[in-house]
Design an enzyme around this catalytic site. Sequence first.
Site, mmCIF file in Angstrom:
data_model
loop_
_atom_site.group_PDB
_atom_site.id
_atom_site.type_symbol
_atom_site.label_atom_id
_atom_site.label_comp_id
_atom_site.label_asym_id
_atom_site.label_seq_id
_atom_site.Cartn_x
_atom_site.Cartn_y
_atom_site.Cartn_z
ATOM 1 N N ASP A 25 0.883 -1.154 0.000
ATOM 2 C CA ASP A 25 0.000 0.000 0.000
ATOM 3 C C ASP A 25 0.932 1.219 0.000
ATOM 4 O OD1 ASP A 25 -2.351 1.619 0.439
ATOM 5 O OD2 ASP A 25 -1.659 1.844 2.506
ATOM 6 N N ASP A 27 -0.126 5.139 0.724
ATOM 7 C CA ASP A 27 -0.423 6.174 1.713
ATOM 8 C C ASP A 27 -0.398 5.594 3.121
ATOM 9 O OD1 ASP A 27 -1.004 8.086 -0.358
ATOM 10 O OD2 ASP A 27 -2.967 7.177 -0.597
#
Length: 246
Positions: A25, A27
């Site tokens: 991922d 952010d």
Amino acid sequence: MNNPISTEMNQTLLPQLPIMGAIFDLDGVLTDTSELHFRAWKKLADEEKVLFTRKDNEALRGISRRESLLLILKDKVVSETYLQEMMARKNRYYIDSISTLTPKDLLPGSQELLENLRKEGIKIALGSASKNARSVIGSLGIEHFFDAVADGESVLNQKPAPDLFLYASKMIGIPSSNCVVFEDAAAGIEAALVAGMWAVGIGPQMRLPSAHMVFNNLEGITLKILSTLLTRVSDLKTHLSTENIH
Ligand code: BG6
Ligand code: MG
């Protein structure tokens, strides 16, 4: 935009070793842009006179732009045109805030772990719900580490659906059961588990209780450490399920 991938997965299936693929991922894992998403939403919410706190923001981690806005508006009804305008406005605020991102904004350990995984021959994919993901990894100077990028444009059903991670594993050609996902959001951990992948939480344990294991950040993680720890998790789970049978 790809069609949704079947979500008929057995949540109880344990992923396999060795780890052959890693899905990151973006952010809140590789960089602290989750704070910038929060500030952009806060500015919009203030303009719209909608109450929105840092605590409310926790539910937005990993969630698509549209779903985030619907959660912020709660039961406030607005037209589709106005929804679109608000999403575009928030994105302008967000894009303004990421215009100064540089490799210095990588979170501790990110660069080192990406280098280690590449050196070990692990296929690496990005698995981010953000439509700005490509531009962010460009500014961070880490594009070259990724064999594939799955982002907010890649699938219809975003996290907590497993589709984005399944799409990423398909792109790197690694069975989902041999992939490990690094995630800071509960929605992302759920997506990884449903996809039948190893789910490594990044952040406070309390936020990520379902992850196979949780680290504060990526600092110090290597393929060797990860494989050792996940072997223990695997042995423990196998032991527990055998004990239950007797
Ligand atoms: C996720 C973030 O990575 O991307 C969410 O955790 C964000 O906070 C989502 O809403 C969508 O991002 P974007 O850039 O497409 O608005
Ligand atoms: Mg995240």
